[in-house]
Design an enzyme around this catalytic site. Sequence first.
Site, short mmCIF file in Angstrom:
data_model
loop_
_atom_site.label_atom_id
_atom_site.label_comp_id
_atom_site.label_asym_id
_atom_site.label_seq_id
_atom_site.Cartn_x
_atom_site.Cartn_y
_atom_site.Cartn_z
CG ASP A 192 45.36 39.69 45.65
OD1 ASP A 192 44.80 38.81 46.31
OD2 ASP A 192 46.19 40.50 46.14
CD GLU A 205 39.32 37.41 48.40
OE1 GLU A 205 39.36 38.64 48.30
OE2 GLU A 205 40.27 36.67 48.11
CG ASP A 245 47.79 37.53 52.27
OD1 ASP A 245 48.22 37.22 51.14
OD2 ASP A 245 47.16 38.58 52.49
#
Length: 984
Positions: A551, A554, A629
Amino acid sequence: MARSSRRSPTWPLSLLSIVLLLFFVSPAVMVKHHDFKRCDQSGFCKRNRALADNVLERGSPESSPYQVDSASIKYKDGQLDASIVKNIGGGNQVKLPLTITFLDRGNVRVTIDEDKRRKGQIELRHGSVARKERYNEVGAWALTGAGLQAQKAAYMKRKEYTEVTWGPEGQYKAVIQHSPFGVEFWTGEEKQVVFNGRGFLNVEHWRSKVDKPQRDENSTEPEPPEPVEDESTWWEESFGGNTDSKPKGPESVALDISFTGYGHVFGLAEHAGPLSLKETRGGEGNYDQPYRMYNSDIFEYELDSPMTLYGSIPFMQAHKKDSTVGVFWLNAAETWVDITKSKHDTNPLTLGLTGGIVDTHTHWISESGLLDVFVMLGPNPKELSKSYGKLTGYTAMPATFAIAYHQCRWNYVSDEDVKDVDRKFDKFNIPYDVIWLDIEYTNDKQYFTWDPLNFPDPISMEKQLEETDRKLVVIIDPHIKNKEGYHVVDELKSKNLAVKNKDNNIFEGWCWPGSSHWIDAFNPAARAWWKSLFSYDRFKGTQSNVWLWNDMNEPSVFNGPEITMPRDNIHHGNWEHRDVHNLNGMTFHNATYHALLERKKGETPRRPFVLTRSFYAGSQRSAAMWTGDNQANWEHLAASIPMILNQGVSGFPFAGADVGGFFGNPSKELQTRWYQAGAFYPFMRGHAHIDTRRREPYMLGEPYTSIMTKALRLRYSLLPAWYTAFHEASTEGYPIVRSQYFVHPGDEKGFAVDDQMYLGSTGLLVKPVTNEGGESVDVYVADEENYYDYFDFTIYSGKPQRTHTISTPLDKLPLLMQGGHIFPRKDRPRKSSGLMKWDPYTLVIVLDKKGEKAEGTLYADDGETFDYQLGAYIHRKFLFADGKLISTDIGTKGSKTINYLKTMKDVRVEKIIVVNAPAAWSSAGEVAVTEDGVKGTRNVEMIYHAATAGKAARAVVRDPATAIGVDWTISFPEASQSGVKTEL
Ligand code: NOJ
């Protein structure tokens, strides 16, 4: 940037009541627009849009200052090299090397570099250690190397243009105009794609900053004139309190690409909007911002928006009736894409009343790097997906468990909690394969460790899961807690494997653990070290049924510009972060994938499962993704469908959205509908934010728990069909769930339909209910085939371009079977997919309208190892024609085929259901089975269910007992045969 619950400050009562009021009347959550740039807040985007506006205003695309130096053109063996000259005024020119390579499958690659930078003849400001070249390593990450071989072509140079034709029938043609530089790409007589037809080409060349001379305050000399060009965003740029030092100054690349006659463009994952991409230059119903691709942790993202999200795939398909072409913009820097459409009438006499032809114009703008772009001349969505897959790789064939149901939340709080949830699933007879642990399982957010209080015995938890062949997925993020004595950070630092800041010192920022450093997965040494961390003896408390979730890759940096890393950070090879930003997530999940392959010496390699939030072109080779999300509301449920379809169009189809919605508590109805929809996501995982209530399917009570269980059972029984669809994705590049235009490329009315999905090639068409209290849905049908309700066989008669209304009480999932298909199922309810491994198959034959034909395929293998690469698999084609159902082998043999088939010899077909069975069969009660390797013919009972009002007739063959892995033929009876067995 605290994402979890924060202690509220004490507020005066009146203020509190206003806030509460606002809370109830406005949406609960909203993206923080001010954290992320709009085009006009991004120097290079603004400059390039302004350039486009200028050219359009002047109406002079031919004033584009780029010309091919025709003397420089060289052509050899399918590759053209030349110099483009950019005239920069005052008689000065910049040399830009151009390469055009003609490839197979109607593909062509165009690359423009900058001579000075290639030769390193530039100076960097601020003493930066960054590389001088334009970033030229995207291909090394994104491309597989296949499909890059130059093809034989015919070359013809004229004074004003150069023409190259290639392709097996010479059907592809590129016309390169010399002045100004532009290219037209043709298939036969049709112009398909045009470069620089609008004159927006822009390569911002390197120049040295000329500082204004310091002026003596008392000087009476007149002020020197301001530079002609607006340099305000050239040399440094600030946003949200962060300043980018921009040591190379402005360096963007941009190009207009027009699709002649194409009214729809798709792709450009990841955005939360419709599948058919919208126009972006304002106007009713359009966006006023370009689609942005700059992988970001967008907190509470908004829908119907061109804002960037967590991943980027700069691949676009343009589609018109019976023709598809594509563009793949190979650049990993921040990229914006403007889209506009123009209409023109081919026939002046119709005065525009016929609607005319639509052209789509796109404008691609990247902050830095090479201008490197593939044009792909299709000619249809399938061929295009295949071409793109060949270039960037096909979806990795997942392990079976990976496509079953995953149960996650932030967080299961202890190993006892996990065991309890596991037991409850069994108690309520709900199947699931994987339970997940979010960040709280760690000791103080130190990855590769366990919280000693709550997870004292992870192995016993994993062993319990193992009893039912279930798995555990744990999260590991790329930020490494900056804490002395934590072995991972100590090694990261001592081995010098972290990302650096602009001063070439270790970069420090904030994420979940507080102060952190980031592994630089661009560095081969860092990847090798990463591998070592996953071995069972180093990552203690894990065993072979533990897999991974990456996760925040980025990367998310809570205190960084736009919640990510500064662009002037430095990666391995001294590339600036700006050059590689969109690749960052992929380098990390790739590293994890390879680490999982080698956890133990001597262990049979098994297909790793890695879920990633951030991605780039090529991510499909090693991970699954989810849409981050989302929110527990109906709009997000609806938005998940075009987003997942778009992942398929963009070549990364192993995709899902948090089932139930991440933020907030879904109503029971919403959650139930979400499970019905989620059963048709290629990746199906229930997940929830730490502040939400528990919502495992058994928590909801009746009738919800049963309806959700039914949706999960449906997913499990269709796993063989899903697996076959994944196999197609992994060998052909096709999407796993497919949109209307993909399946019916000739049906114009369906091109923009993006709320229903086809599962692989099965003909199964699902249209989930995505609105509250939804009493019915309208399913759009493009073709003449009959469609049948999956559960009750209601006939939806095939009339092209018809919409059928299906009533949808809560327990109804609108799922249709298109006539003419055969698909496999496994119908025995089990606790997990692993326990279904040896279960027998059911084949569903959905005969076409005439009741004469159907076909389909099955792919099966051991579901976990790589033996399938050595032929250990079953690949069958089932064909029903002339009253016979025939199973034939369509696989190729390898060294492990025979052994594998031996293991499968007892796995049989236990049931065949024929939908739309001919009435003539009603008077016959048997079918005749012949099977390879079995002597003679045996008769097997068939029961006929006659058609009733509006419902199709079915015939059920009870236990033909044919082995799934061998050739066999089942002959259906003649009408005259006796032994009637009819059930009405
Ligand atoms: C952000 C992810 O998107 C979410 O799924 C996860 O639960 C949190 N990070 C905590 O790890």
